[in-house]
Design an enzyme around this catalytic site. Structure first.
Site, short mmCIF file in Angstrom:
data_model
loop_
_atom_site.label_atom_id
_atom_site.label_comp_id
_atom_site.label_asym_id
_atom_site.label_seq_id
_atom_site.Cartn_x
_atom_site.Cartn_y
_atom_site.Cartn_z
N HIS A 9 117.57 -70.64 98.13
CA HIS A 9 118.06 -71.01 96.86
C HIS A 9 119.00 -71.95 97.42
O HIS A 9 119.50 -72.99 96.85
CB HIS A 9 119.61 -69.94 96.30
CG HIS A 9 119.98 -70.53 95.16
ND1 HIS A 9 121.63 -70.96 94.43
CD2 HIS A 9 119.16 -70.40 93.93
CE1 HIS A 9 121.73 -70.79 93.38
NE2 HIS A 9 120.89 -70.38 92.71
N CYS A 10 119.54 -71.87 98.57
CA CYS A 10 120.27 -73.31 99.18
C CYS A 10 119.94 -74.76 99.87
O CYS A 10 120.25 -75.58 99.16
CB CYS A 10 121.18 -72.51 100.68
SG CYS A 10 122.18 -71.14 100.77
N LEU A 11 118.23 -74.14 99.59
CA LEU A 11 117.12 -75.02 99.62
C LEU A 11 116.83 -76.55 98.45
O LEU A 11 116.47 -77.05 98.38
CB LEU A 11 116.36 -74.36 100.46
CG LEU A 11 116.76 -74.94 102.23
CD1 LEU A 11 114.84 -73.90 102.46
CD2 LEU A 11 116.70 -75.11 102.96
#
Length: 377
Positions: A364-366
């Site tokens: 999700h961070c990417l």
């Protein structure tokens, strides 16, 4: 006022006033944005395998939707293209975009796209998709962020989208507001979850002087949010200081998954238990209780003496797949099974993330979802 004087211009309406809202991640995507890895300092000693993890992420995403891959140069594009082709990616599903980033955490540095549902197609109406350009300052912790901070404007210009850059008066000056995508999660209907640790703590303080009510007003004005649910703390190892996308996520308009740590001796046990109780007591924008589903935590992942923020909640919802980080842990199967039951219309795919999480973030961070917008539906 003399006849030659003109009144000051009226302030520009906020996105919320125009009917824009931050959509839920499961709503239809036009594309997913991701930045090809380039900063070796994000994965010290482990950078080698990271491009192959990215290739697998892009391979799975490209079967679901178009993937826009940021690369800093022609040489970087050729290397990325080679890795993707070797991994079986259909390059016709990929769009390479030249933009040099500092780092690759697009959930936080990229734009927040907002959509507008009403009066679609009416003459003179605002467009169905626009974007919010929050300031990015590398979580008030690192000093390499200035290129990343320019990314939302670049995307707006490239896509021809309207853009807002929220500002608030602080210490007598209008200052841009810092807000990362990983700090919030929404159900698309007006309810948002976030954490006090991230937005209200004086440690890694993003917006000195901005309080709880100030954030809630901003979220209403720029994200169309009418209800904010405040959780407490995030998990150990999270260098963002409390991002919600490692602890609790909406999976449909009325259902939230919440991470739980069964081991009472683990430092994550108490804060995650408190967050769980807050969610069980919370209501949505229509004052209805939420359905709360528990999601296990993997055993601690440690590398070079440092515990990293391994969490199954850092999954990414694409049009036809849900990508879930896995950690060579017996709980992998349990987490995948829970999420598969909650996304019956999508294929749930595990992505090996033991190397990836050494960068202190995973799927999700990417990624940054670009909604399709109702006009194209």
């Amino acid at each position: 006022m003399s006849s030659t004087d003109e009144p000051p211009p009226s302030p520009r309406p906020t996105p919320g006033a125009l009917g824009y809202r931050l959509p839920a991640e499961w709503e239809p995507h036009e594309a997913t944005w991701i930045a090809w890895p380039r900063n070796k300092e994000d994965w010290p000693g482990k950078f080698g395998p990271i491009r192959w993890v990215y290739a697998e992420i892009v391979r799975c995403l490209s079967r679901s939707e178009r993937v826009r891959v940021l690369v800093g140069s022609g040489k970087a594009e050729r290397k990325a293209s080679d890795s993707l082709e070797k991994s079986g990616v259909d390059l016709d599903r990929i769009e390479f975009v030249r933009f040099r980033t500092d780092r690759g955490w697009l959930r936080d540095s990229g734009p927040m796209f907002v959509v507008r549902d009403r009066s679609i197609g009416a003459e003179g109406e605002p467009p169905p998709v626009a974007l919010i350009d929050w300031k990015f300052n590398a979580w008030a912790k690192y000093d390499n962020w200035r290129r990343d901070n320019r990314l939302p404007k670049f995307v707006a210009d490239r896509l021809g989208m309207d853009r807002w850059s929220p500002r608030v008066p602080i210490d007598g000056q209008q200052r841009r507001v810092v807000l990362e995508g990983g700090a919030v999660d929404v159900n698309g209907l007006g309810t948002l979850i976030t954490t006090e640790e991230c937005l209200l703590s004086h440690e890694q303080e993003r917006n000195p002087g901005l309080n709880r009510s100030g954030y809630e007003q901003l979220m209403a004005e720029y994200l169309g949010v009418s209800k904010v649910i405040w959780l407490g703390r995030g998990i150990v190892g999270d260098d963002t200081h409390g991002h919600v996308d490692d602890i609790a996520r909406f999976v449909d308009p009325t259902t939230v998954v919440a991470c739980v740590e069964e081991n009472q001796g683990d430092p994550n046990h108490a804060p995650l238990r408190e967050n769980l109780e807050r969610l069980r007591e919370a209501t949505d924008q229509d004052n209805r209780p939420l359905r709360v589903v528990e999601l296990p935590m993997p055993a601690p992942v440690v590398f070079d003496g440092q515990r990293v923020p391994a969490s199954y909640a850092n999954f990414y919802i694409a049009n036809s797949v849900v990508l879930v980080p896995t950690f060579n842990d017996p709980k992998d199967r349990e987490a995948l099974g829970i999420l598969a039951g909650l996304f019956p219309g999508r294929t749930v795919v595990g992505i090996h993330a033991v190397d990836l999480v050494w960068g202190l973030g995973t799927l999700h961070c990417l990624t940054r979802d670009q909604p399709r917008g109702p006009a194209a539906g």
